[in-house]
Enzyme design. Structure first.
Site, PDB file in Angstrom:
ATOM      1  N   HIS A   1       5.160  -2.784   1.884  1.00 23.52           N
ATOM      2  CA  HIS A   1       3.881  -3.512   1.930  1.00 23.52           C
ATOM      3  C   HIS A   1       3.878  -4.671   0.930  1.00 23.52           C
ATOM      4  O   HIS A   1       2.882  -4.932   0.267  1.00 23.52           O
ATOM      5  CB  HIS A   1       2.714  -2.560   1.650  1.00 23.52           C
ATOM      6  CG  HIS A   1       2.734  -1.307   2.450  1.00 23.52           C
ATOM      7  ND1 HIS A   1       2.812  -1.301   3.828  1.00 23.52           N
ATOM      8  CD2 HIS A   1       2.721   0.010   2.071  1.00 23.52           C
ATOM      9  CE1 HIS A   1       2.827  -0.047   4.272  1.00 23.52           C
ATOM     10  NE2 HIS A   1       2.793   0.763   3.231  1.00 23.52           N
TER      11      HIS A   1
ATOM     12  N   SER B   1       6.882   3.101   5.519  1.00 22.43           N
ATOM     13  CA  SER B   1       6.187   3.244   4.242  1.00 22.43           C
ATOM     14  C   SER B   1       6.820   4.387   3.430  1.00 22.43           C
ATOM     15  O   SER B   1       7.997   4.313   3.094  1.00 22.43           O
ATOM     16  CB  SER B   1       4.686   3.453   4.475  1.00 22.43           C
ATOM     17  OG  SER B   1       3.958   3.319   3.276  1.00 22.43           O
TER      18      SER B   1
END
Length: 325
Positions: free
Chosen positions: A170, A134
């Site tokens: 994501h 991330s």
């Protein structure tokens, strides 16, 4: 720190739930350790959780997972103050630096204030594998899209720039990510680059993408590029099928395997099946976001032979098909 070249593994992954322990190193984190090619001793991994505010309960899960993996783990903290007297010596002594998710904006600000950005660049040049999930994947690129400013997703064209282009994360689990990233690339605020679905990762040696991997069957990585035609700008997406990583071994078996096996990153096309570009292009004029759903205009791209789907693309094909421009 024995990676064969300066190496970055940018992922949407990290710890996974265990059966007998709360947490385990997932396949992507294990792959980062394999890329370091440690022989004859336990790998050294330092976890950096700046993006999440250095929360202590997270450290406990990481240390438990490291023990199960046969890894000597440590943490670099900056809150409320640095916990390592000689930050440079500590980072350079590691095999892998793993950066966890949270606020990319805060991570970059704190690292630069303490000089960690330059230490990490030196470590990368010396063979320490830089990796993370991330925000810990976004930070190595020139820029990306982030929820750091909240509540919306926005572009941040101010990454460390160790590897070229932009990154989105994501991409399949947060519906806000795709349109925001497409808008950033179409406007020119961000350079073209890649987008990661959950469980996928990009392996760079130097500034060259050499492998695209996944710990999840069916997950996809996307090449995202700005387009210009007829005086209008837009964005195109090309699907990349990752190479599926082996499933997790039992902790004891994993440690035994690490003591006898060294796995090195190699350029795509070394004879093994790595990753292939599917001939699917999704284009939006004027930067309007599009989504690869049955309702979106999807057209098969008339791709030259070097871009057609292949189980074993050559290194030159990867360079042409993937290097952000």
């Amino acid at each position: 720190m024995t990676a064969i070249a300066p190496t970055v593994l940018a992922t949407c992954g990290g710890l996974v739930a265990g059966d007998w322990t709360d947490s385990l190193y997932g396949p992507l984190l294990h792959h980062a350790i394999e890329l370091a090619q440690v022989v004859g001793r336990r790998p050294r991994v330092t976890h950096i959780n700046t993006a999440g505010g250095d929360q202590r309960h997270v450290e406990g899960a990481e240390l438990e997972a490291a023990r199960a993996a046969g890894v000597d783990a440590s943490h670099v903290r900056f809150f409320p103050h640095p916990n390592i007297p000689d930050l440079r010596a500590h980072v350079l002594a590691q095999d892998v630096v793993w950066v966890s998710g949270g606020s990319l904006l805060n991570l970059l600000a704190v690292w630069r204030a303490h000089g960690l950005d330059e230490i990490l660049r030196e470590a990368w040049q010396r063979g320490v594998v830089l990796a993370g999930g991330s925000a810990g994947a976004l930070c190595w690129h020139e820029g990306g899209t982030t929820a750091s400013r909240g509540p919306d997703i926005s572009a941040l064209p101010d990454g460390l720039g160790l590897v070229p282009g932009s990154l989105a994360v994501h991409y399949d689990s947060d519906p806000r990510r795709r349109p925001a990233h497409q808008a950033g690339v179409a406007s020119g605020e961000l350079p073209g680059g890649y987008a990661l679905e959950e469980g996928t990762g990009l392996v760079y040696q130097g500034t060259t993408l050499v492998d695209v991997v996944s710990e999840r069957q069916g997950a996809t990585v996307w090449r995202v590029q700005r387009t210009e035609a007829g005086g209008t700008t837009g964005v195109s997406e090309t699907r990349i099928e990752p190479r599926l990583l082996p499933p997790l071994l039992e902790p004891a078996a994993g440690l035994a395997a690490r003591e006898t096996t060294v796995l090195a990153a190699s350029p795509v096309g070394d004879g093994a099946s790595r990753a292939s570009d599917a001939a699917v292009s999704i284009t939006s004029p004027n930067g309007a976001p599009v989504s690869p759903t049955p309702d979106a205009p999807i057209e098969s791209a008339a791709m030259p032979p070097s871009h057609t789907t292949s189980p074993s693309p050559t290194p030159s094909t990867i360079e042409e098909a993937r290097t952000p421009r």
